[in-house]
Design a protein around this motif. Structure first.
Motif, PDB file in Angstrom:
ATOM      1  N   ARG A 211     -97.912 -67.305  71.529  1.00 39.67           N
ATOM      2  CA  ARG A 211     -99.082 -66.699  72.165  1.00 39.67           C
ATOM      3  C   ARG A 211     -99.796 -67.722  73.053  1.00 39.67           C
ATOM      4  NH1 ARG A 211    -102.372 -62.073  71.859  1.00 39.67           N
ATOM      5  NH2 ARG A 211    -100.431 -61.145  71.150  1.00 39.67           N
ATOM      6  N   ILE A 212     -99.888 -68.979  72.571  1.00 39.45           N
ATOM      7  CA  ILE A 212    -100.534 -70.035  73.362  1.00 39.45           C
ATOM      8  C   ILE A 212     -99.735 -70.283  74.645  1.00 39.45           C
ATOM      9  CG2 ILE A 212    -101.234 -72.452  73.418  1.00 39.45           C
ATOM     10  CD1 ILE A 212    -102.903 -70.859  71.482  1.00 39.45           C
ATOM     11  N   GLU A 213     -98.398 -70.343  74.511  1.00 40.32           N
ATOM     12  CA  GLU A 213     -97.540 -70.582  75.675  1.00 40.32           C
ATOM     13  C   GLU A 213     -97.710 -69.466  76.709  1.00 40.32           C
ATOM     14  OE1 GLU A 213     -93.742 -71.001  73.750  1.00 40.32           O
ATOM     15  OE2 GLU A 213     -93.859 -73.191  73.760  1.00 40.32           O
ATOM     16  N   LYS A 214     -97.906 -68.233  76.195  1.00 44.29           N
ATOM     17  CA  LYS A 214     -98.112 -67.088  77.084  1.00 44.29           C
ATOM     18  C   LYS A 214     -99.421 -67.253  77.868  1.00 44.29           C
ATOM     19  CE  LYS A 214     -97.470 -62.094  76.820  1.00 44.29           C
ATOM     20  NZ  LYS A 214     -97.355 -60.936  75.911  1.00 44.29           N
ATOM     21  N   LEU A 215    -100.454 -67.736  77.156  1.00 44.42           N
ATOM     22  CA  LEU A 215    -101.743 -67.978  77.811  1.00 44.42           C
ATOM     23  C   LEU A 215    -101.603 -69.050  78.892  1.00 44.42           C
ATOM     24  CD1 LEU A 215    -104.245 -67.923  74.802  1.00 44.42           C
ATOM     25  CD2 LEU A 215    -104.289 -66.390  76.760  1.00 44.42           C
ATOM     26  N   VAL A 216    -100.857 -70.100  78.572  1.00 44.73           N
ATOM     27  CA  VAL A 216    -100.649 -71.187  79.534  1.00 44.73           C
ATOM     28  C   VAL A 216     -99.899 -70.661  80.756  1.00 44.73           C
ATOM     29  CG1 VAL A 216     -99.495 -73.395  79.938  1.00 44.73           C
ATOM     30  CG2 VAL A 216    -100.663 -73.002  77.773  1.00 44.73           C
ATOM     31  N   ALA A 217     -98.838 -69.871  80.484  1.00 53.29           N
ATOM     32  CA  ALA A 217     -98.026 -69.320  81.573  1.00 53.29           C
ATOM     33  C   ALA A 217     -98.843 -68.395  82.471  1.00 53.29           C
ATOM     34  CB  ALA A 217     -96.827 -68.566  81.002  1.00 53.29           C
ATOM     35  N   ALA A 218     -99.847 -67.757  81.863  1.00 58.02           N
ATOM     36  CA  ALA A 218    -100.678 -66.824  82.626  1.00 58.02           C
ATOM     37  C   ALA A 218    -101.695 -67.552  83.506  1.00 58.02           C
ATOM     38  CB  ALA A 218    -101.403 -65.875  81.681  1.00 58.02           C
ATOM     39  N   GLY A 219    -101.701 -68.870  83.406  1.00 57.81           N
ATOM     40  CA  GLY A 219    -102.582 -69.639  84.279  1.00 57.81           C
ATOM     41  C   GLY A 219    -103.694 -70.344  83.555  1.00 57.81           C
ATOM     42  N   GLY A 220    -103.808 -70.075  82.249  1.00 59.31           N
ATOM     43  CA  GLY A 220    -104.787 -70.797  81.435  1.00 59.31           C
ATOM     44  C   GLY A 220    -106.195 -70.674  81.949  1.00 59.31           C
ATOM     45  N   THR A 221    -106.868 -69.622  81.553  1.00 53.45           N
ATOM     46  CA  THR A 221    -108.230 -69.408  82.018  1.00 53.45           C
ATOM     47  C   THR A 221    -109.206 -70.377  81.381  1.00 53.45           C
ATOM     48  OG1 THR A 221    -108.532 -67.778  80.259  1.00 53.45           O
ATOM     49  CG2 THR A 221    -107.861 -66.951  82.405  1.00 53.45           C
ATOM     50  N   VAL A 222    -108.720 -71.148  80.408  1.00 53.51           N
ATOM     51  CA  VAL A 222    -109.604 -72.043  79.685  1.00 53.51           C
ATOM     52  C   VAL A 222    -109.223 -73.481  79.996  1.00 53.51           C
ATOM     53  CG1 VAL A 222    -110.522 -72.572  77.410  1.00 53.51           C
ATOM     54  CG2 VAL A 222    -109.625 -70.309  77.871  1.00 53.51           C
ATOM     55  N   SER A 223    -110.216 -74.326  80.235  1.00 50.17           N
ATOM     56  CA  SER A 223    -109.939 -75.695  80.686  1.00 50.17           C
ATOM     57  C   SER A 223    -109.107 -76.486  79.698  1.00 50.17           C
ATOM     58  CB  SER A 223    -111.267 -76.421  80.941  1.00 50.17           C
ATOM     59  OG  SER A 223    -112.055 -76.455  79.765  1.00 50.17           O
ATOM     60  N   SER A 224    -109.289 -76.253  78.404  1.00 48.11           N
ATOM     61  CA  SER A 224    -108.571 -77.060  77.411  1.00 48.11           C
ATOM     62  C   SER A 224    -107.078 -76.768  77.404  1.00 48.11           C
ATOM     63  CB  SER A 224    -109.143 -76.811  76.010  1.00 48.11           C
ATOM     64  OG  SER A 224    -108.978 -75.476  75.631  1.00 48.11           O
ATOM     65  N   LEU A 225    -106.657 -75.673  78.078  1.00 46.97           N
ATOM     66  CA  LEU A 225    -105.232 -75.355  78.105  1.00 46.97           C
ATOM     67  C   LEU A 225    -104.439 -76.388  78.880  1.00 46.97           C
ATOM     68  CD1 LEU A 225    -105.230 -71.508  78.710  1.00 46.97           C
ATOM     69  CD2 LEU A 225    -104.242 -72.666  76.761  1.00 46.97           C
ATOM     70  N   SER A 226    -105.063 -76.978  79.895  1.00 49.33           N
ATOM     71  CA  SER A 226    -104.329 -77.884  80.765  1.00 49.33           C
ATOM     72  C   SER A 226    -103.723 -79.046  80.000  1.00 49.33           C
ATOM     73  CB  SER A 226    -105.240 -78.406  81.876  1.00 49.33           C
ATOM     74  OG  SER A 226    -106.359 -79.072  81.296  1.00 49.33           O
ATOM     75  N   SER A 227    -104.401 -79.496  78.952  1.00 49.70           N
ATOM     76  CA  SER A 227    -103.901 -80.633  78.182  1.00 49.70           C
ATOM     77  C   SER A 227    -102.810 -80.232  77.208  1.00 49.70           C
ATOM     78  CB  SER A 227    -105.057 -81.288  77.410  1.00 49.70           C
ATOM     79  OG  SER A 227    -105.638 -80.357  76.529  1.00 49.70           O
ATOM     80  N   MET A 228    -102.506 -78.925  77.128  1.00 49.05           N
ATOM     81  CA  MET A 228    -101.464 -78.481  76.198  1.00 49.05           C
ATOM     82  C   MET A 228    -100.080 -78.493  76.840  1.00 49.05           C
ATOM     83  SD  MET A 228    -103.077 -75.286  74.204  1.00 49.05           S
ATOM     84  CE  MET A 228    -104.697 -75.356  73.449  1.00 49.05           C
ATOM     85  N   ASN A 229    -100.053 -78.610  78.152  1.00 54.81           N
ATOM     86  CA  ASN A 229     -98.764 -78.475  78.819  1.00 54.81           C
ATOM     87  C   ASN A 229     -97.734 -79.510  78.369  1.00 54.81           C
ATOM     88  OD1 ASN A 229     -99.548 -76.279  80.378  1.00 54.81           O
ATOM     89  ND2 ASN A 229    -100.499 -77.576  81.927  1.00 54.81           N
ATOM     90  N   GLY A 230     -98.222 -80.626  77.859  1.00 56.86           N
ATOM     91  CA  GLY A 230     -97.278 -81.647  77.439  1.00 56.86           C
ATOM     92  C   GLY A 230     -96.873 -81.592  75.994  1.00 56.86           C
TER      93      GLY A 230
END
Length: 231
Positions: A211-230
Motif C-alpha cells: 500500500r505504501i509503494e502504491k502511494l509512492v507510485a501515485a506521486g506521494g502527496t505527503v512530504s515524508s514519502l520522498s525519503s521512502m524511495n530508498g
C-alpha cells in the motif's frame, strides 16, 4: 395474508425461508399494520442481531420502521450491546448498518463505546470490519480519536506495529491511510517508514508495504514519502 403470520413471527424469523417473508412484510406493508410483527422483537433485539437470519430482519426494521417508540427501543438495545455485537459473526453486520445509515449521534455512541478497544477489536475477524466502518463514516474528530489510539501515546509505536503484522488489523491500517487527512497520513507514514524493511518479513506486513509503494507510485502527496524511495 400478513395477519396469518400472527403468533408465528419468531418462528418465521429464525427460519431459513420464513425470514425472507418477514423482511418483505416490513418492507412492503404499512407500519401500523405490522405492529404484531415488530413488538415481539422488543427485548430480543440483541439475540436476533446475533442470529444468521434475525440480523437481516433487524436491519430491515432500522430501514423501514419510523415509529419513534420502535426506533428508540430497537436502537437502544443495539447501542447497549455494541462491543458484544461487533465481535460476533452476524451481530457485526447490524453495528455496521448503524454506522453507515444511522444518525450522527448513534454513530458517535458506537465509536465512543469502541474507543479504548480499537487495537484489540482490529485484531478480530468480525470486529475489524466494524472498525473500518468507524473510520469510513466517522467525523474528523472521531477519526482523530481512533488514529491517536492506533499510534499509541509514545513514539514506541507498539499498537501500530502489532496491527500492521496482524491478519485482520493490517486492513484497518490500510483503511486509515485511505480515510485520514493529509496531516494524519503524514504522521502515520513517518511512524510506519522506520519499520518497512521489518514488515517485508511478515505475511500481513507485506500488505502494508504494498500500500505504501502504491502511494509512492501515485506521486506521494505527503512530504515524508520522498525519503521512502530508498527503502
Amino acid at each position: 395474508m400478513v395477519q396469518e403470520l400472527d403468533g408465528s413471527v419468531m418462528r418465521c424469523v429464525r427460519d431459513q425461508n420464513g425470514n425472507h417473508v418477514i423482511q418483505k412484510c416490513i418492507e412492503c406493508v404499512p407500519e401500523e399494520n405490522i405492529q404484531f410483527i415488530v413488538t415481539p422483537f422488543f427485548d430480543q433485539v440483541v439475540t436476533l442481531s446475533a442470529h444468521p437470519y434475525g440480523c437481516r430482519v433487524i436491519q430491515r426494521i432500522l430501514e423501514h420502521c419510523k415509529d419513534p417508540k420502535t426506533q428508540s427501543k430497537v436502537m437502544g438495545e443495539i447501542l447497549g450491546s455494541v462491543s458484544m455485537l461487533a465481535q460476533v459473526q452476524y451481530g457485526n453486520y447490524v453495528v455496521q448498518h448503524v454506522l453507515e445509515h444511522g444518525k450522527p449521534h448513534e454513530r458517535s455512541i458506537i465509536i465512543k463505546e469502541l474507543a479504548g478497544k480499537i487495537v484489540q477489536m482490529s485484531q478480530q475477524k468480525f470486529a475489524s470490519n466494524v472498525v473500518e466502518k468507524c473510520l469510513t463514516f466517522g467525523g474528523p474528530s472521531e477519526r482523530q480519536l481512533l488514529v491517536n489510539e492506533m499510534l499509541g501515546s509514545t513514539d514506541e509505536n507498539e499498537p501500530l506495529q502489532a496491527m500492521m503484522k496482524d491478519q485482520f488489523a493490517n486492513y484497518v491500517v490500510q483503511k486509515v491511510l485511505e480515510t485520514c487527512d493529509d496531516q494524519q497520513r503524514e504522521l502515520i507514514l513517518s511512524r510506519i517508514k522506520v519499520h518497512l524493511n521489518a514488515l517485508k518479513k511478515y505475511t500481513y506486513g507485506k500488505h502494508i508495504v504494498a500500500r505504501i509503494e502504491k502511494l509512492v507510485a501515485a506521486g506521494g502527496t505527503v512530504s515524508s514519502l520522498s525519503s521512502m524511495n530508498g527503502y
